[in-house]
Design a protein around this motif. Structure first.
Motif, PDB file in Angstrom:
ATOM      1  N   PHE A  39       0.852  -1.180   0.000  1.00  0.00           N
ATOM      2  CA  PHE A  39       0.000   0.000   0.000  1.00  0.00           C
ATOM      3  C   PHE A  39       0.890   1.233   0.000  1.00  0.00           C
ATOM      4  O   PHE A  39       1.728   1.392   0.893  1.00  0.00           O
ATOM      5  CB  PHE A  39      -0.894   0.008   1.249  1.00  0.00           C
ATOM      6  N   VAL A  40       0.717   2.087  -1.002  1.00  0.00           N
ATOM      7  CA  VAL A  40       1.538   3.291  -1.119  1.00  0.00           C
ATOM      8  C   VAL A  40       0.657   4.510  -1.380  1.00  0.00           C
ATOM      9  O   VAL A  40      -0.433   4.400  -1.933  1.00  0.00           O
ATOM     10  CB  VAL A  40       2.606   3.166  -2.235  1.00  0.00           C
ATOM     11  N   ASP A  41       1.165   5.657  -0.951  1.00  0.00           N
ATOM     12  CA  ASP A  41       0.513   6.934  -1.230  1.00  0.00           C
ATOM     13  C   ASP A  41       1.377   7.629  -2.276  1.00  0.00           C
ATOM     14  O   ASP A  41       2.538   7.946  -2.016  1.00  0.00           O
ATOM     15  CB  ASP A  41       0.422   7.764   0.050  1.00  0.00           C
ATOM     16  N   ALA A  42       0.806   7.817  -3.470  1.00  0.00           N
ATOM     17  CA  ALA A  42       1.559   8.409  -4.576  1.00  0.00           C
ATOM     18  C   ALA A  42       0.648   9.328  -5.377  1.00  0.00           C
ATOM     19  O   ALA A  42      -0.573   9.217  -5.321  1.00  0.00           O
ATOM     20  CB  ALA A  42       2.117   7.312  -5.477  1.00  0.00           C
ATOM     21  N   GLU A  43       1.269  10.218  -6.133  1.00  0.00           N
ATOM     22  CA  GLU A  43       0.503  11.156  -6.958  1.00  0.00           C
ATOM     23  C   GLU A  43      -0.140  10.480  -8.163  1.00  0.00           C
ATOM     24  O   GLU A  43      -1.162  10.947  -8.661  1.00  0.00           O
ATOM     25  CB  GLU A  43       1.403  12.295  -7.427  1.00  0.00           C
ATOM     26  N   ALA A  44       0.468   9.400  -8.641  1.00  0.00           N
ATOM     27  CA  ALA A  44      -0.060   8.717  -9.825  1.00  0.00           C
ATOM     28  C   ALA A  44       0.275   7.227  -9.756  1.00  0.00           C
ATOM     29  O   ALA A  44       1.236   6.824  -9.098  1.00  0.00           O
ATOM     30  CB  ALA A  44       0.544   9.318 -11.093  1.00  0.00           C
ATOM     31  N   LEU A  45      -0.521   6.437 -10.445  1.00  0.00           N
ATOM     32  CA  LEU A  45      -0.324   4.992 -10.468  1.00  0.00           C
ATOM     33  C   LEU A  45       1.069   4.623 -10.968  1.00  0.00           C
ATOM     34  O   LEU A  45       1.725   3.743 -10.407  1.00  0.00           O
ATOM     35  CB  LEU A  45      -1.393   4.346 -11.353  1.00  0.00           C
ATOM     36  N   GLU A  46       1.532   5.294 -11.997  1.00  0.00           N
ATOM     37  CA  GLU A  46       2.857   5.006 -12.551  1.00  0.00           C
ATOM     38  C   GLU A  46       3.948   5.195 -11.495  1.00  0.00           C
ATOM     39  O   GLU A  46       4.868   4.386 -11.391  1.00  0.00           O
ATOM     40  CB  GLU A  46       3.126   5.906 -13.753  1.00  0.00           C
ATOM     41  N   PHE A  47       3.848   6.248 -10.689  1.00  0.00           N
ATOM     42  CA  PHE A  47       4.838   6.493  -9.631  1.00  0.00           C
ATOM     43  C   PHE A  47       4.768   5.380  -8.587  1.00  0.00           C
ATOM     44  O   PHE A  47       5.798   4.924  -8.086  1.00  0.00           O
ATOM     45  CB  PHE A  47       4.604   7.842  -8.953  1.00  0.00           C
TER      46      PHE A  47
END
Length: 118
Positions: A67-75
């Motif tokens: 589980f990650v918090d990122a600005e975009a799926l690719e990141f």
């Protein structure tokens, strides 16, 4: 936004399946490796936060839900791919484990394209 990235890790062809003791060791190494990471530097200096991880090991490999918090799926996918590659280093030699597939989705309750509110 919170993303769940799934990584399917399989032992290399021709490598014997892991016995119960090897599986216990693989779980410990994967969990400890992932727990030691708070954040990941993504593309263009954008930070990706590692929120949680679930590790399941079976005789032929392991399945990770990261589980990650990122600005975009690719990141999110790129960051998890890099982190799992580093965490797998000790297991490659010992068990022949290799990450084969990365699949992602947004976390339950998160709407695609909408930033997660804190």
């Amino acid at each position: 936004m919170t993303y769940v990235v799934t990584v399917d890790i399989c032992i290399a062809e021709g490598t014997p399946e892991m016995d119960p003791l090897q599986r216990a060791g693989a779980v410990a190494l994967l969990e400890n490796g992932l727990a030691s990471i708070d954040g990941i530097d993504g593309p263009d200096g954008r930070e990706v936060d590692l929120l949680d991880a679930i590790v399941a090991v079976y005789p032929g490999g392991a399945l990770l839900k990261v589980f990650v918090d990122a600005e975009a799926l690719e990141f999110a996918e790129d960051a998890v791919r890099d982190v799992v590659g580093e965490v797998l280093q000790p297991l490659r030699a010992a068990h022949g484990l290799e990450g084969r597939a990365v699949r992602s989705r947004t976390a339950p309750g998160a709407r695609p394209g909408e930033p997660r509110r804190r």
